[in-house]
Design a protein around this motif. Structure first.
Motif, short mmCIF file in Angstrom:
data_model
loop_
_atom_site.label_atom_id
_atom_site.label_comp_id
_atom_site.label_asym_id
_atom_site.label_seq_id
_atom_site.Cartn_x
_atom_site.Cartn_y
_atom_site.Cartn_z
N GLY A 1 12.81 17.53 29.74
CA GLY A 1 13.48 16.46 28.49
C GLY A 1 13.33 16.98 27.47
N ALA A 2 12.55 17.59 27.25
CA ALA A 2 12.63 18.08 25.65
C ALA A 2 11.85 19.40 25.77
CB ALA A 2 12.22 16.50 24.35
N VAL A 3 12.77 20.42 24.29
CA VAL A 3 12.01 21.50 24.19
C VAL A 3 11.73 21.29 22.86
CG1 VAL A 3 12.49 23.70 24.21
CG2 VAL A 3 13.14 22.80 26.31
N ALA A 4 10.53 21.92 22.06
CA ALA A 4 10.46 21.58 20.98
C ALA A 4 10.70 23.40 20.12
CB ALA A 4 9.11 21.31 20.24
N THR A 5 11.32 23.99 19.35
CA THR A 5 11.55 25.27 18.80
C THR A 5 11.62 25.32 17.21
OG1 THR A 5 13.64 25.22 19.23
CG2 THR A 5 12.55 25.46 21.00
N SER A 6 10.11 25.81 17.01
CA SER A 6 9.69 26.26 15.36
C SER A 6 10.42 25.13 14.39
CB SER A 6 11.23 27.01 14.92
OG SER A 6 10.85 27.30 13.65
N ARG A 7 11.33 23.98 13.94
CA ARG A 7 11.41 22.84 13.38
C ARG A 7 12.49 21.96 14.10
NH1 ARG A 7 10.60 24.38 7.18
NH2 ARG A 7 7.99 26.12 7.57
N THR A 8 12.51 22.18 15.45
CA THR A 8 13.72 21.27 16.04
C THR A 8 13.00 21.11 17.36
OG1 THR A 8 14.94 23.32 15.25
CG2 THR A 8 16.54 21.34 16.97
N ILE A 9 13.40 19.62 18.08
CA ILE A 9 13.49 19.25 19.07
C ILE A 9 15.27 19.01 20.25
CG2 ILE A 9 12.37 17.34 20.75
CD1 ILE A 9 10.53 16.44 17.76
N GLU B 1 3.77 21.53 15.26
CA GLU B 1 2.81 22.10 14.54
C GLU B 1 2.22 23.67 15.05
OE1 GLU B 1 -0.21 19.36 14.19
OE2 GLU B 1 0.74 17.81 14.70
N GLN B 2 2.34 23.51 16.77
CA GLN B 2 1.25 24.77 17.13
C GLN B 2 2.67 26.48 16.71
OE1 GLN B 2 2.09 23.31 20.55
NE2 GLN B 2 -0.10 23.15 21.53
N TRP B 3 3.53 25.82 16.73
CA TRP B 3 5.22 26.89 16.55
C TRP B 3 4.80 27.19 14.65
CZ3 TRP B 3 9.07 29.70 17.85
CH2 TRP B 3 9.51 28.98 19.78
N GLU B 4 4.36 26.55 14.13
CA GLU B 4 4.34 26.37 12.44
C GLU B 4 3.06 27.55 12.36
OE1 GLU B 4 5.73 26.47 9.47
OE2 GLU B 4 7.27 25.71 10.32
N ARG B 5 2.46 27.35 13.50
CA ARG B 5 0.77 28.18 13.54
C ARG B 5 0.12 29.29 13.95
NH1 ARG B 5 -2.38 23.54 15.69
NH2 ARG B 5 -2.25 24.72 17.76
N TYR B 6 1.18 29.60 15.07
CA TYR B 6 1.60 30.69 15.92
C TYR B 6 2.23 31.83 15.11
CZ TYR B 6 -1.82 28.38 18.88
OH TYR B 6 -3.11 27.90 19.47
N GLY B 7 3.36 30.75 14.78
CA GLY B 7 4.16 31.33 14.63
C GLY B 7 5.19 31.71 15.81
N THR B 8 6.54 32.49 15.18
CA THR B 8 7.21 32.43 16.51
C THR B 8 7.10 33.26 18.15
OG1 THR B 8 9.46 31.87 15.37
CG2 THR B 8 10.14 32.45 17.44
N GLY B 9 7.05 34.60 17.37
CA GLY B 9 6.17 35.74 17.94
C GLY B 9 4.57 34.67 18.93
N GLY B 10 3.83 34.49 17.98
CA GLY B 10 3.06 34.53 18.28
C GLY B 10 2.86 33.45 19.54
N PHE B 11 3.53 32.01 19.25
CA PHE B 11 4.16 30.92 20.41
C PHE B 11 4.55 31.40 20.89
CE2 PHE B 11 6.42 27.11 21.85
CZ PHE B 11 5.04 26.28 21.61
N LEU B 12 5.91 32.45 21.44
CA LEU B 12 6.06 32.44 23.10
C LEU B 12 5.02 33.24 23.47
CD1 LEU B 12 9.91 32.92 20.98
CD2 LEU B 12 9.49 31.25 22.60
N TRP B 13 4.60 34.48 23.09
CA TRP B 13 3.46 35.30 23.65
C TRP B 13 2.83 34.15 24.39
CZ3 TRP B 13 -1.94 36.44 23.78
CH2 TRP B 13 -1.58 37.60 24.23
#
Length: 146
Positions: free
Chosen positions: A47-55, A83-95
């Motif tokens: 229904g939704a996917v949040a990525t970096s600064r985009t919903i 917020e999680q993307w910002e906190r962990y960074g892109t690589g950290g969030f995806l991992w």
């Protein structure tokens, strides 16, 4: 488009919620965009996917028969993922997300999703107490308190 362009009523509630309850993250609201029918959302069939600064949102959810309260909750939930993307960074969030899905065998049971859902009851309680979104005097009154 911005949150306000996408859904002005829900965006107003979300803005006030962040101002009062998550002031250190309030800046994020000014830096995100909403993409209806985004490619990633279609590929993942969510229904939704949040990525970096985009919903990325399926269709135009503001046209769906949700109450303003539900649309605002939906945005607050997706913003928590940003917020999680910002906190962990892109690589950290995806991992982290991949590892958690493998570990739990389910997206719904991942700590990332559980963290995003953890604030839902608090937001709904706040919204039900203060959030008379369809009452134009609500935001004028509460806005004057901030």
């Amino acid at each position: 488009m911005t949150l306000t362009e996408y859904d002005p009523i829900a965006a107003q509630a979300v803005d006030l919620w962040y101002h009062q309850h998550r002031p250190s993250w309030h800046w994020l609201l000014q830096h995100i965009k909403v993409v209806p029918n985004g490619w990633l959302q279609r590929v993942l069939n969510q229904g939704a996917v949040a990525t970096s600064r985009t919903i990325n949102i399926r269709g135009s959810y503001s046209d769906l028969p949700f109450k303003s309260r539900d649309r605002a909750l939906f945005l607050v939930h997706e913003l928590r993922h940003l917020e999680q993307w910002e906190r962990y960074g892109t690589g950290g969030f995806l991992w982290r997300l991949c590892w958690e899905i493998i570990s739990t065998l389910s997206y719904e049971n991942t700590p990332i999703e559980q963290e995003a859902e953890a604030q839902d009851p608090e937001f709904l309680s706040w919204y039900d107490h203060w959030g008379r979104v369809n009452d134009p005097t609500f935001f004028a009154y509460v806005g004057g308190l901030c």
